[in-house]
Design a protein around this motif. Structure first.
Motif, PDB file in Angstrom:
ATOM      1  N   LEU A 182       0.808  -1.659   0.139  1.00 14.57           N
ATOM      2  CA  LEU A 182      -0.051   0.139   0.289  1.00 14.57           C
ATOM      3  C   LEU A 182       0.692   1.229  -0.129  1.00 14.57           C
ATOM      4  CD1 LEU A 182      -2.503  -1.236   2.585  1.00 14.57           C
ATOM      5  CD2 LEU A 182      -2.788  -0.822   0.070  1.00 14.57           C
ATOM      6  N   TYR A 185       2.016   2.219  -3.154  1.00 13.05           N
ATOM      7  CA  TYR A 185       0.816   2.832  -4.459  1.00 13.05           C
ATOM      8  C   TYR A 185       0.455   4.383  -4.235  1.00 13.05           C
ATOM      9  CZ  TYR A 185      -3.847   3.244  -6.494  1.00 13.05           C
ATOM     10  OH  TYR A 185      -4.646   3.491  -7.149  1.00 13.05           O
ATOM     11  N   GLY A 186       0.762   3.886  -2.847  1.00 16.46           N
ATOM     12  CA  GLY A 186       0.367   5.889  -1.564  1.00 16.46           C
ATOM     13  C   GLY A 186       1.365   6.547  -2.761  1.00 16.46           C
ATOM     14  N   ALA A 192       1.868  13.490  -3.056  1.00 19.82           N
ATOM     15  CA  ALA A 192       2.590  12.270  -2.086  1.00 19.82           C
ATOM     16  C   ALA A 192       3.587  13.178  -1.024  1.00 19.82           C
ATOM     17  CB  ALA A 192       2.694  10.948  -2.065  1.00 19.82           C
ATOM     18  N   LEU A 264       2.629   5.671   5.275  1.00 19.59           N
ATOM     19  CA  LEU A 264       1.196   5.116   4.442  1.00 19.59           C
ATOM     20  C   LEU A 264       0.168   6.239   4.122  1.00 19.59           C
ATOM     21  CD1 LEU A 264      -0.895   3.431   2.664  1.00 19.59           C
ATOM     22  CD2 LEU A 264      -1.416   2.340   4.670  1.00 19.59           C
ATOM     23  N   THR A 265       0.310   7.046   5.485  1.00 18.67           N
ATOM     24  CA  THR A 265      -0.682   7.277   5.615  1.00 18.67           C
ATOM     25  C   THR A 265      -1.282   8.822   5.047  1.00 18.67           C
ATOM     26  OG1 THR A 265      -1.433   6.225   7.629  1.00 18.67           O
ATOM     27  CG2 THR A 265      -2.486   8.713   7.800  1.00 18.67           C
ATOM     28  N   LEU A 268      -0.996   9.997   1.343  1.00 19.80           N
ATOM     29  CA  LEU A 268      -2.739  10.166   1.284  1.00 19.80           C
ATOM     30  C   LEU A 268      -3.450  11.399   1.865  1.00 19.80           C
ATOM     31  CD1 LEU A 268      -3.566   5.738   2.092  1.00 19.80           C
ATOM     32  CD2 LEU A 268      -2.731   7.272  -0.267  1.00 19.80           C
ATOM     33  N   SER A 271      -2.723  13.822  -0.484  1.00 15.82           N
ATOM     34  CA  SER A 271      -3.033  13.810  -2.199  1.00 15.82           C
ATOM     35  C   SER A 271      -4.696  13.797  -2.170  1.00 15.82           C
ATOM     36  CB  SER A 271      -2.374  12.267  -2.685  1.00 15.82           C
ATOM     37  OG  SER A 271      -3.687  11.644  -1.596  1.00 15.82           O
ATOM     38  N   LEU A 287      -7.949   6.135   4.063  1.00 19.52           N
ATOM     39  CA  LEU A 287      -7.530   5.156   3.216  1.00 19.52           C
ATOM     40  C   LEU A 287      -8.605   4.666   2.472  1.00 19.52           C
ATOM     41  CD1 LEU A 287      -5.706   3.364   6.255  1.00 19.52           C
ATOM     42  CD2 LEU A 287      -4.875   3.642   4.292  1.00 19.52           C
ATOM     43  N   VAL A 290      -8.670   5.395  -1.714  1.00 25.24           N
ATOM     44  CA  VAL A 290      -6.928   5.330  -2.500  1.00 25.24           C
ATOM     45  C   VAL A 290      -7.319   4.008  -2.842  1.00 25.24           C
ATOM     46  CG1 VAL A 290      -5.665   3.935   0.039  1.00 25.24           C
ATOM     47  CG2 VAL A 290      -3.889   4.679  -2.217  1.00 25.24           C
TER      48      VAL A 290
END
Ligand code: PHE
Length: 460
Positions: A182, A185-186, A192, A264-265, A268, A271, A287, A290
């Motif tokens: 993930l 991807y993020g 980002a 991760l957070t 996201l 963005s 989350l 995404v």
């Protein structure tokens, strides 16, 4: 005292202790607290707290547990008598209170797993509004948190080997893998970079006393320290176990998961134009967007994520319940299944005001006012136990080792499984930390937290 039935393998203990540590604290708590407390500067202070305070306290707890082979109350009583036993009892109480709200949030994670996988959550227009509505749905949350408590109870009834150890071994590695996927991807999303900057480039002007005590409380919570969870788990390990390296692995695993959750957070969050200061809903709001962006595999990936988050929470709720259960079984000679049923029911009931405090009942949603505004019941319990209860427990434990049990006995216990410990640099480091640094730093932090946060004194 008869030898307890313990963990089957070295990996079993490490997986179970890491399972206790890794949970909602890492994936839900850490990102939202980092977001509210200035980003990278919070991360930096958090890491310092882990190395200088958290790790020594963890070693101390595991050693006390293995030495005494008892629950926190029994452990303090065996080494220090009735008065010190109160510290252990306070830990048991913290476990009960923390589990009461933790279980509610675990219910949210479980509910999100179901909604994303089976009910088209990812077709929602506004994830913030959805989350706001979701947490006010009393019936659904009573059901989810009730199911969660039942699952926890089932594992704890089955006892150490069959329940806790077996569950932890499979779940932990899966969570790591999914986080990495993930994050990759993020990071590819627009915006980002801004998130990375917020998360990794410290702004020292945002450093405040609030940053420090929030980070300290979070370090204790995330490592499962200060209430005797690791005294309890330590009571089940063998003398062959190397406590120094086991605690190192557990701390490192826990810190990595929190760090990865932030990585991760924040991309996201930025963005999608969400405010990093959003608070406890942050992860539940950031989350889903995404997963939606992933198209047709979104529900599968998103569902898997919240499933693993629920499992991570489960390995933590198990350890939280195990503390009062081992207390009742050891001290009151109640059978394990009966103790589990009594405690699970009681703790579920104690959690209901927290459950209702997310908008459903106004008097609980704006329960009391401190540190700049009204706070809901769940936040109050979280603040009291996270920021005061656990660091206070850690402070008392280090004083206990320093003046009552004595560091040479600690060294003796650690030497089992680690023959070169005595005379090592690590021994000196831990003794200095436990005797001087932890008691003083934690006493100061706890005092300041109470004065500033709860009593409204302006300190800095
Ligand atoms: N460490 C757990 C988490 O981060 C919570 C926990 C706290 C578990 C205290 C046990 C004891 O989610």
């Amino acid at each position: 005292m008869a030898m307890r039935s313990g963990f089957k393998s070295r990996f079993g203990f490490i997986a179970a202790a890491a399972g206790s540590a890794v949970g909602l604290g890492n994936i839900w708590g850490f990102p939202f607290m980092t977001g509210q407390n200035g980003g990278a500067i919070f991360l930096l202070i958090y890491l310092i707290c882990i190395v200088l305070i958290g790790y020594p306290i963890m070693v101390g707890e595991i050693a006390i547990g293995r030495k005494t082979q008892a629950n926190p109350y029994g452990a303090y009583k065996a080494l220090g008598g009735r008065l010190w036993a109160l510290v252990g009892f306070f830990g048991v109480l913290c476990g009960v209170m923390i589990l009461s709200f933790y279980n509610v949030i675990a219910g949210w994670a479980f509910g999100y797993f179901l909604e994303i996988s089976f009910f088209d959550l990812l077709k929602t227009e506004d994830y913030g509004a959805h989350f706001g509505g979701f947490v006010q749905n009393v019936g659904a949350n009573m059901l989810f948190s009730g199911l969660f408590m039942i699952l926890t109870a089932i594992v704890v009834v089955r006892g150490i080997q069959n329940g806790i150890e077996a569950a932890a071994k499979i779940m932990m590695p899966m969570l790591f893998v999914l986080l990495f996927i993930l994050i990759g991807y993020g990071l590819s999303l627009d915006g980002a970079g801004e998130g990375i900057n917020f998360y990794l480039n410290p702004d020292f002007s945002k450093l405040s006393i609030t940053t420090i005590y929030t980070a300290m409380g979070q370090a204790f919570f995330s490592l499962s320290l200060g209430m005797g969870a690791l005294i309890t788990y330590g009571s089940y390990i063998s003398k062959k176990e190397n406590i120094i390296s086991a605690a190192g692995i557990v701390s490192a695993a826990d810190t990595s998961v929190a760090f990865l959750a932030g990585l991760l957070t924040f991309p996201l969050v930025f963005s999608q134009g969400i405010m990093p200061t959003e608070g406890p809903g942050l992860v539940f709001i950031a989350l889903p967007g995404v997963f939606e962006g992933m198209g047709s595999i979104g529900p599968l990936i998103g569902g898997t994520f919240f499933f693993l988050l629920s499992l991570a929470a489960l390995t933590s709720t198990i350890s939280l319940l195990e503390v009062p259960v081992s207390f009742m079984v050891d001290e009151w000679k109640i059978s394990r299944p009966v103790a589990v049923i009594i405690l699970a029911t009681l703790i579920y009931a104690v959690g209901i005001p927290s459950l209702l405090s997310q908008g459903a009942v106004p008097g609980l949603t704006e329960f009391v006012s401190y540190s700049g505004g009204p706070k809901d019941f769940l936040t109050v319990i979280l603040n009291i136990f996270n920021e005061v209860g656990l660091p206070l427990g850690g402070c008392l434990m280090s004083i206990f080792i320093a003046i009552q049990w004595k560091t040479h006995n600690l060294s003796e216990e650690i030497s089992f499984g680690n023959p070169h410990y005595k005379g090592s640099f690590m021994e000196k480091f831990l003794n200095v930390m436990i005797t001087f640094v932890c008691p003083v730093v934690l006493a100061v932090i706890v005092t300041i937290t109470i004065l500033q946060k709860f009593l409204g004194f302006e300190i800095v």
